[in-house]
Design a protein around this motif. Structure first.
Motif, mmCIF file in Angstrom:
data_model
loop_
_atom_site.group_PDB
_atom_site.id
_atom_site.type_symbol
_atom_site.label_atom_id
_atom_site.label_comp_id
_atom_site.label_asym_id
_atom_site.label_seq_id
_atom_site.Cartn_x
_atom_site.Cartn_y
_atom_site.Cartn_z
ATOM 1 N N VAL A 125 5.650 -4.081 7.382
ATOM 2 C CA VAL A 125 6.718 -3.107 7.631
ATOM 3 C C VAL A 125 6.478 -1.901 6.738
ATOM 4 N N LEU A 126 7.082 -0.776 7.150
ATOM 5 C CA LEU A 126 7.003 0.443 6.353
ATOM 6 C C LEU A 126 8.397 0.764 5.823
ATOM 7 N N CYS A 127 8.441 1.485 4.708
ATOM 8 C CA CYS A 127 9.755 1.858 4.177
ATOM 9 C C CYS A 127 9.631 3.107 3.307
ATOM 10 N N HIS A 128 10.791 3.732 3.060
ATOM 11 C CA HIS A 128 10.817 4.832 2.096
ATOM 12 C C HIS A 128 10.707 4.263 0.682
ATOM 13 N N VAL A 129 11.490 3.187 0.444
ATOM 14 C CA VAL A 129 11.580 2.647 -0.919
ATOM 15 C C VAL A 129 11.336 1.145 -0.909
ATOM 16 N N LEU A 130 10.530 0.711 -1.887
ATOM 17 C CA LEU A 130 10.322 -0.727 -2.080
ATOM 18 C C LEU A 130 10.969 -1.118 -3.395
ATOM 19 N N LEU A 131 11.749 -2.199 -3.371
ATOM 20 C CA LEU A 131 12.289 -2.738 -4.623
ATOM 21 C C LEU A 131 11.651 -4.104 -4.869
ATOM 22 N N ILE A 132 10.997 -4.224 -6.013
ATOM 23 C CA ILE A 132 10.366 -5.506 -6.373
ATOM 24 C C ILE A 132 11.400 -6.327 -7.149
ATOM 25 N N ALA A 133 11.801 -7.457 -6.577
ATOM 26 C CA ALA A 133 12.775 -8.324 -7.257
ATOM 27 C C ALA A 133 12.260 -9.753 -7.146
ATOM 28 N N SER A 134 10.945 -9.898 -7.398
ATOM 29 C CA SER A 134 10.300 -11.184 -7.100
ATOM 30 C C SER A 134 10.374 -12.185 -8.240
ATOM 31 N N GLY A 135 11.105 -11.860 -9.316
ATOM 32 C CA GLY A 135 11.452 -12.861 -10.328
ATOM 33 C C GLY A 135 10.280 -13.528 -11.017
ATOM 34 N N VAL A 136 10.554 -14.720 -11.499
ATOM 35 C CA VAL A 136 9.541 -15.476 -12.263
ATOM 36 C C VAL A 136 9.585 -16.932 -11.819
ATOM 37 N N SER A 137 8.575 -17.699 -12.195
ATOM 38 C CA SER A 137 8.683 -19.151 -12.033
ATOM 39 C C SER A 137 8.099 -19.833 -13.261
ATOM 40 N N TYR A 138 8.397 -21.115 -13.387
ATOM 41 C CA TYR A 138 8.055 -21.809 -14.635
ATOM 42 C C TYR A 138 6.573 -21.956 -14.861
ATOM 43 N N ARG A 139 6.194 -21.808 -16.119
ATOM 44 C CA ARG A 139 4.810 -22.035 -16.502
ATOM 45 C C ARG A 139 4.471 -23.498 -16.285
ATOM 46 N N ARG A 140 3.203 -23.771 -16.025
ATOM 47 C CA ARG A 140 2.747 -25.148 -15.810
ATOM 48 C C ARG A 140 2.459 -25.812 -17.143
ATOM 49 N N LEU A 141 2.722 -27.074 -17.208
ATOM 50 C CA LEU A 141 2.407 -27.871 -18.395
ATOM 51 C C LEU A 141 0.985 -28.401 -18.208
ATOM 52 N N GLU A 142 0.224 -28.409 -19.278
ATOM 53 C CA GLU A 142 -1.178 -28.861 -19.165
ATOM 54 C C GLU A 142 -1.347 -30.205 -19.842
ATOM 55 N N ALA A 143 -1.722 -31.217 -19.096
ATOM 56 C CA ALA A 143 -2.086 -32.523 -19.674
ATOM 57 C C ALA A 143 -2.674 -33.355 -18.539
ATOM 58 N N PRO A 144 -3.555 -34.313 -18.849
ATOM 59 C CA PRO A 144 -4.153 -35.123 -17.775
ATOM 60 C C PRO A 144 -3.079 -35.787 -16.915
ATOM 61 N N GLY A 145 -3.285 -35.779 -15.616
ATOM 62 C CA GLY A 145 -2.386 -36.476 -14.690
ATOM 63 C C GLY A 145 -1.257 -35.605 -14.160
ATOM 64 N N GLU B 290 0.855 -1.184 0.000
ATOM 65 C CA GLU B 290 0.000 0.000 0.000
ATOM 66 C C GLU B 290 0.891 1.234 0.000
ATOM 67 N N VAL B 291 0.406 2.276 -0.675
ATOM 68 C CA VAL B 291 1.156 3.532 -0.685
ATOM 69 C C VAL B 291 0.515 4.418 0.368
ATOM 70 N N ASP B 292 1.329 4.832 1.326
ATOM 71 C CA ASP B 292 0.815 5.539 2.491
ATOM 72 C C ASP B 292 1.580 6.857 2.594
ATOM 73 N N GLY B 293 1.180 7.882 1.787
ATOM 74 C CA GLY B 293 1.954 9.122 1.730
ATOM 75 C C GLY B 293 3.355 8.818 1.237
ATOM 76 N N PRO B 294 4.370 9.301 1.946
ATOM 77 C CA PRO B 294 5.740 9.029 1.500
ATOM 78 C C PRO B 294 6.208 7.608 1.876
ATOM 79 N N SER B 295 5.403 6.891 2.683
ATOM 80 C CA SER B 295 5.806 5.535 3.089
ATOM 81 C C SER B 295 5.173 4.494 2.181
ATOM 82 N N ARG B 296 5.867 3.368 2.069
ATOM 83 C CA ARG B 296 5.289 2.215 1.392
ATOM 84 C C ARG B 296 5.136 1.127 2.441
ATOM 85 N N ARG B 297 3.911 0.566 2.500
ATOM 86 C CA ARG B 297 3.617 -0.429 3.536
ATOM 87 C C ARG B 297 3.555 -1.798 2.866
ATOM 88 N N ILE B 298 4.319 -2.744 3.399
ATOM 89 C CA ILE B 298 4.313 -4.090 2.821
ATOM 90 C C ILE B 298 3.690 -5.037 3.839
#
Ligand code: FAD
Length: 553
Positions: free
Chosen positions: A327-347, A311-319
């Motif tokens: 927690v609150l912070c001045h700056v948030l850095l998003i470095a949450s990357g990626v993960s593999y796509r799922r394969l679709e097939a029965p089973g 959430e953006v809370d004035g000059p603070s960012r709340r996570i």
């Protein structure tokens, strides 16, 4: 490493004290001397010792005790510690019983009371038996023991969590390892309480989830402060690099990771293209070094802990975190990357975690030992996984939809695969079904050009097919592209050359998102190059933009 144990059992307090004192004097440096005052208490103690993974070298028991004789106790104790030496202490009148015990029961020797002087009558005999025992003694593993059925998703999750957090553990399959069954009984656990973790202090955690194990191990899941200059979500290469640079340049920095530091790079068996490591480096090793470096600079690391909203809370960012903390912070850095796509097939969905795995799943190497493994995908991560599993599996088959690997895989990996006799590549082939009762047993493969299918035996299917960003927790806060990757800097400018919903006079800084003071780096960022070095580069460089932003506050 715990010392092996000598157990003394006697109901006479004076004799007990005398034996213990002699044993401590002679063997106290090498062995732990413990005691019980009855056969039943001795057996209970033996069960507890087994639960704590202690080893017993010697049981020394008086013959004449009410309820349970020494012979009975020693015989029963052999079911708990079969390798331990078992010696009876008898009065002269009981010699016949002692000889009988040696002949019939599982008793190695008897000693007559009194044994003074011990240098002549006690120690020489015990020395012999203890030397014999030591000759075959292998110090017990003193990490965690995980009791579970191999083919369960929870067991896989737990093993992956421990391995990726570099917590030493031993996996005991309750179906195949007798020791596991004994430990289940000692800890009074039932099948429905698996997976269970046994800690070195002998306590057991039933239905063990990673977060509970983390808590028991003292891994940190709550921040020491309420406010930080910089909070980084995701401890992959980008997050770790930003943490090192941020903290080393004086920012009070918190790094939050939901699985294990290292991110995808931590799952890589060998990163060969990272500058400065001509022989390559295991992803786990690179992660370990980077995490140590971050800690050295004072970065507060929470793991496992997951960011679920911001959430953006004035000059603070709340996570906000998954457990409700924030927690609150001045700056948030998003470095949450990626993960593999799922394969679709029965089973496939049902067998995920029990033979079907996304990402490297190095912990599952024993599962494919001497059997057939399949890897789906034609990128470098698929190639690395194939090379890794070829060391354990009888055969590794790479399934790709295209003609060959040249358009998607680095030439050095293609050359390695060509030179590895137990790896084959099947082109234009896809998985159309996965079969198995407790775990993966068979795959149904379809070869599109010939319109044919065949059924193959498979011990493991490892899937590496494109990536999806971890950005659902940012819903409604920062702008993302059509695939969910976070837009930053110049990419926020629309086709009309305008910045939409940007509240400031200045343009967004490099790596800054549509919200001032929230930055993104690494694979999660729209348009990023998906590599370890670029993640590290972006994470480091983002810190200079962060300083520019902080200077405006
Ligand atoms: C098996 C494999 C082999 C690879 N080999 C190579 C190679 O040889 N060379 C190369 O250059 N690249 C390689 N790559 C790619 C490289 O690892 C990635 O490009 C790099 O790791 C990206 O770094 P990152 O920090 O941006 O994201 P990631 O590494 O994806 O890290 C993101 C982290 O954020 C965490 N996270 C996500 N959401 C949250 C949340 N809400 N709260 C808390 N934490 C969260 C994740 O658990 C993860 O640990 C490989 C990738 C894989 C999977």
């Amino acid at each position: 490493m715990a010392r092996p144990t000598i157990v003394v059992v006697d109901d006479d307090p004076q004799v007990l004290a005398a034996v213990k004192s002699d044993l401590k004097r002679r063997y106290g440096a090498q062995y732990r001397i413990v005691h019980a005052d009855s056969g039943a208490a001795g057996l209970e103690l033996a069960h507890k010792l087994r639960l704590r993974n202690d080893d017993v070298a010697l049981f020394l028991s008086d013959q004449r005790m009410p309820q349970m004789s020494g012979t009975e106790f020693l015989t029963q104790s052999s079911g708990i510690f079969p390798r331990a030496k078992r010696i009876l202490l008898t009065a002269y009148a009981d010699t016949n019983a002692a000889i009988e015990a040696i002949n019939r029961a599982d008793v190695h020797y008897y000693l007559l009371k009194p044994w003074h002087p011990p240098e002549e009558k006690l120690f020489p005999v015990l020395d012999d038996f203890l030397d014999d025992w030591q000759a075959h003694y292998r110090p017990a593993f003193d990490g965690l023991r995980v009791l579970a059925y191999r083919w369960t998703r929870d067991a896989h999750t737990l093993k992956t969590f421990l391995a990726r957090n570099q917590v030493p553990y031993r996996f005991l399959d309750v179906e195949r390892v007798a020791e596991a069954k004994n430990l289940l009984a000692d800890a009074e656990l039932s099948d429905s309480e698996l997976p269970a973790v046994l800690f070195p202090d002998g306590t057991a955690l039933p239905n063990a989830a990673p977060s509970q194990v983390a808590e028991r191990l003292g891994l940190k899941t709550h921040a020491d402060a309420e406010f930080f200059d910089l909070v980084i979500i995701g401890a992959g290469p980008a997050g770790l690099a930003a943490a090192v640079y941020g903290a080393s340049e004086g920012l009070h920095t918190l790094l939050v990771e939901r699985d294990a530091p290292g991110g995808q790079a931590g799952e890589s068996s060998r990163i060969e293209n990272y500058l400065g490591f001509p022989a390559g480096i295991a992803g786990s090793e690179l992660s370990r070094r980077a995490t140590t470096q971050a800690r050295r600079f004072g970065v507060d690391i929470l793991c496992p802990q997951e960011a679920v909203s911001v959430e953006v809370d004035g000059p603070s960012r709340r996570i906000v975190f998954a457990d409700g903390g924030e927690v609150l912070c001045h700056v948030l850095l998003i470095a949450s990357g990626v993960s593999y796509r799922r394969l679709e097939a029965p089973g496939l969905l049902e067998l995920t975690g029990t033979g079907v795995y996304y990402g490297a799943a190095a912990t599952e190497a024993p599962t494919v030992e001497g059997r057939d493994a399949y890897v789906v995908g034609g990128g470098n991560s698929a190639g690395q996984a194939a090379m890794y599993f070829s060391r354990f599996a009888r055969s590794v088959t790479i399934l790709i939809r295209g003609d060959d690997l040249t358009s998607s895989m680095s030439q050095y990996l293609i050359d390695q695969i060509d030179a590895t006799p137990n790896i084959t590549v099947r082109n234009h082939t896809r998985v159309v079904e996965a079969r198995g009762e407790k775990g993966l047993e068979q795959l149904v493969l379809r070869h599109d050009p010939t319109d044919t299918t065949d059924v193959v035996e498979a011990a493991g299917l490892f899937v590496f097919i494109g990536a999806l960003p971890h950005t659902e927790w940012l819903d409604g806060v920062v702008r993302r592209d059509a695939k969910g990757f976070v837009l930053t800097g110049a990419d926020l400018v629309g086709d009309d050359g305008q910045l939409r919903n940007w509240p400031l006079e200045r343009d967004p800084y490099l790596f800054e998102t549509s919200v001032p003071g929230i930055f993104a780096a690494g694979d999660v960022r729209s348009g990023s190059v998906k590599r370890v070095a670029s993640g590290v580069g972006e994470g480091s460089v983002s810190v200079s933009s962060i300083h520019r932003y902080l200077a405006t506050l």
